[in-house]
Write an enzyme that holds these catalytic residues in place. Sequence first.
Site, mmCIF file in Angstrom:
data_model
loop_
_atom_site.group_PDB
_atom_site.id
_atom_site.type_symbol
_atom_site.label_atom_id
_atom_site.label_comp_id
_atom_site.label_asym_id
_atom_site.label_seq_id
_atom_site.Cartn_x
_atom_site.Cartn_y
_atom_site.Cartn_z
ATOM 1 N N ALA A 197 0.829 -1.203 0.000
ATOM 2 C CA ALA A 197 0.000 0.000 0.000
ATOM 3 C C ALA A 197 0.863 1.253 0.000
ATOM 4 C CB ALA A 197 -0.943 -0.014 1.196
ATOM 5 N N ARG B 50 -10.872 -20.828 7.027
ATOM 6 C CA ARG B 50 -9.782 -20.685 7.979
ATOM 7 C C ARG B 50 -10.251 -20.601 9.428
ATOM 8 N NH1 ARG B 50 -5.908 -16.240 4.861
ATOM 9 N NH2 ARG B 50 -5.224 -17.664 3.234
ATOM 10 N N LEU C 141 -3.221 -8.734 -0.675
ATOM 11 C CA LEU C 141 -2.388 -8.090 -1.689
ATOM 12 C C LEU C 141 -3.248 -7.189 -2.560
ATOM 13 C CD1 LEU C 141 -0.120 -11.083 -2.792
ATOM 14 C CD2 LEU C 141 0.259 -9.393 -1.022
#
Lengths: 227, 250, 682
Positions: C62, C355, C487
């Site tokens: 970023a 997850r 990402l």
Amino acid sequence: MSWVTTFFTSSIGRKLIMSLTGLFLITFLIVHLIGNLQLLYNDGGQAFNVYAKFMTSNPFIKFTSYGLYAGILLHAIQGIILWRKNATSRPQRYAVASKSTSSFTSRNMGWLGMIVLIFILIHMYQFWLKMKLGDVGMATYDGKQVKDLYKLVAATYQNPLFVIFYVLSMAAIGMHLWHGFGSAFQTLGLNHKKYTPFINTLGKVYSVLIPLGFAIIPIYMFFVLNR
Amino acid sequence: MSDMNLKLKVWKQNGPNDKGRFENYKVVANEHMSFLEMLDVLNEQLISEKSDPVSFEHDCREGICGACSMVINGRPHGPNKGTTTCQLHMRFFKDGDTITIEPFRANSFPVIKDLVVDRSAFDRIIQAGGYISVNTGQAQDANAIPIEKDVALDAFSAAACIGCGACVAACPNASAMLFTSAKVAHLGHLPQGKVEHDKRVQKMVAQMDEEGFGMCSNTYACEAECPKEISVKNIASLNRNFIGKVFKTE
Amino acid sequence: MTVENNFTETETLVKEGTGLKNNVPEAGDLENKWTQYRSTMDLVAPNNKRRIDIIVVGTGLAGASAAATLGELGYNVKCFTFHDSPRRAHSIAAQGGINAAKNYQNDGDSVYRLFYDTIKGGDYRSREANVHRLAEVSRNIIDQAVAQGVPLAREYGGLLANRSFGGVQVSRTFYAKGQTGQQLLIGAYQALSRQISVGNVEMYNRHEMLDLVKVDGKARGIITRNLLTGKIDRHAAHCVVLATGGYGNVYYLSTNAMGSNVTAAWRSVKRGALMANPCYTQIHPTCIPVSGDYQSKLTLMSESLRNDGRVWVPKKKEDVMAIREGRKNGNDIPEEDRDYYLERRYPAFGNLVPRDVASRAAKTACDEGYGVNSTGLAVFLDFAAAVIRYGKSEAISKGINNPTDQQIGDLGRAVVAAKYGNLFEMYEKITGEDPYFQPMKIFPAVHYTMGGMWVDYNLETNVPGLFALGEANFSDHGANRLGASALMQGLADGYFVIPYTIGQFLSKEIRTPKIANDSPEFMAAEKETREKLEKLMNIKGNHSVESFHKRLGLIMWEYCGMSRNAEGLKKGRQMIRELREEFWRDVYVPGSLDEYNPELEKAGRVADFLELGENMMVDALDREESCGGHFREEHQSAEGEAQRNDKDYTYVSAWEWDDNEPILHKEQLEFKNVELKTRSYK
């Protein structure tokens, strides 16, 4: 600064000079060895002396020989510059030095080159300079007088110290070539999975056979011809 | 899990102008620790004795950021092939070993403290031309230029460099050719990167020379020690490009 | 700074602040909001850009992409990182890939589908308009990356390859082997380097931001410490952009880098910015377990392993003990004595549950005493069945009749090696065990923090002129982040959002002259920073910074980890308070202020974690529901599944710092384009 000086003072430019002069000297070694092997003829030195006469009087070869001297000088001067520069790039050495990841010869090209240079100077003094200064006897073949370089060589190789010196110097040249041959191609940017293994093998063979050929001469002359 | 008693000989240097010296330490480690965790244990011990801990650089501890360095028994990143210091584990050492730890040494990597060195020369080499000049938003569709799979893989292999400087540390001449050539090869392989290729080659080599790195003499110690196993073929191709381009441009 | 330990209430009384304005543009429906907004927003003319200074803190995906792009646009950018080089930022460690709604695979992907998957994956706790914008610009990111020379994986035809990731039904993940984060970061780093070389960006390596400076209520600069010399500097600009990453290291052990910290963000929070949803943390199920108390960090093993690995623990406690004591290993346990608990509990998804679910199930097994390593905190991830399955199929395809077990094993292991070779190698490098022959041991680990600084649609915090990007903000992932989306978000924010939205603030600043860095506000902030550092140095206590960090991590993991309950959270909060008090009384920082001093850097960061940790507990306590990474034991179904409370908790919790009772500001989340549903994996 013109592009020429910029290029030839850049790291890669300097190395290109090393590579090109190195390859030139490598080819010279073959020619030199072929000539010198005539010392091994059992003819009292005639073939060799005629050959020496030809090499020193033919204008083309004379011209080439200046190129050779320049090549040696350039290779030596550039080599010393590189060696000095590289020595300063790590002022503080490692306490524990790793030897396993690079070859002995590749790490010691500077020292080996220095030995070779000293050898060349002595070699030139012993034969080339003495011959130029006329400090040699004459031999007559078919009515023509030529300098009897053979006799000078044979006399020199009577001295076992010189024989040892020559043989050790050839070992240094061999080691210098062991790395230098393949390295010259890498510097030119020639690294390819197809032909690089061949070049490297050729380099190893060359760096053993050529110095061996040179080394045989003093040993042969010491043991066989003069006993 | 058995304890290992180790003797450490660690380089201590307080800033670039300090002369520096080796200090001897004893540390109890175990085989499951990473090398850096062993140093953590040492530092905790030193801090509890209120003495000066050993400074070393580290961050991701998974072999990708390139922060960790140090020369372990004469080998950058230690004895294992293709492994960074942070991924080296103590089971590769034996009880009673003496381990010598030094910083990456090179004129262009001045020591900051102990095992920490300044590798900003690498940043400046990239700034000299290690990029493709494309502003955000100028790109065409990503699939507009097909790139042969093998070419993309070659570019990737060169781009895998983590900028750790082990190549410089390993090189007898402290040369940065493997680092520089890897970036040139990464970008030069790709059609997008070919446009500026000639200029990039010249500018990056010029910057590399200016930083005072030594000159490559093809010992290939860099390739042997590179934790990402980057090939010296990249150096050959940089040589070729540099020699070729200088006669071509301008 | 003193810690007055006057927090005594057993019940947290949440003080509520005012509602927050998220500045999502009214105009347009979801699909064209961003386009319309972009076309009508205020701009800064090129000649004015040259007069405007921007500070960017952080050089991960970023930060680097933002600094590069703002530099390209003509602003004067000053960019800061505490690393020695922008290229070391922890974005570099991302393995899997980056999502983009390119639909190159023609498998039904679209911007809407990526938007929907992200909202659903986030358990309906993110802002619709932001997520849709993210999905839209995802396509531009791939174009940009390829143009920069990022060597993404390709097919034989030369076009880009994709793979699929958890929680979605399409292949939209672009990747570069297992090093996608590295390659994308290097791309952004190179773009940044280019701007540095032309002078548009002034780069400050090894400079850590230690305070935010506000002048007349606007963010106008930062205070930094030069980590080499210890020099404290004042840097002024028209606005400040933070891209300083997440705060997972509050748990001490995480997959984050050792240096990852919350300091820049947290000190901004203490200057008035709001911390949103701090309790949303992502615990990744497949990491290499802790092997001892010297452990410094945890290593992730890609999620893809669960495609072929079966997760289990022994059924009998005596087998567990035998394994822990090294008398047996996993292979010695007969099939009937194994509990493949994911397959048992979630027959529909089996080992491929998301997850958060997989992580909690592993914790449950270990809590019940079935953990399989000496610490009791590990479960098996077993490839034996996959080896046999692949081996048999290979034998058939190779025409081997009646293959021996050895042949089947060799053939099967070759297939497994082709798929996961690099991961197996990494596992062996770290543990010294060969996963081809012994089941892997894995355990969940803190991986990512969905929470972060509260930002509006412009990525601007509630402090005018202070922006937050990437993992540092809270904006796009709700309560749980899908794989390969971090990402995407980092680069979307930096390349394609902030360069536009920053204009909304700066267009009003074109008449503001250069900001002076010697105003009383700057001088005061510098003084406070120096005093805080001096205070840390002068404690001269008896315990290392590291020891406090470890203890904080244990408290966080125990009481604010994979599952939380009110009692534990209250207890944890109290324990953190006490630890904080002890820290400021008894920490020992060696060295001095004006030198390279990593221990001092760490001390400041741990001090901030000690405050953030408490805020996380408060937030987790307030959120009386289970959603995504936040699991409250009080809010589960009879089968132990998470129960969301959409009626009462469809809001973003944005906390205003107060040492005793932080103030809660709520941003209500509106879902106009998706229907709120319960996630089920049974």
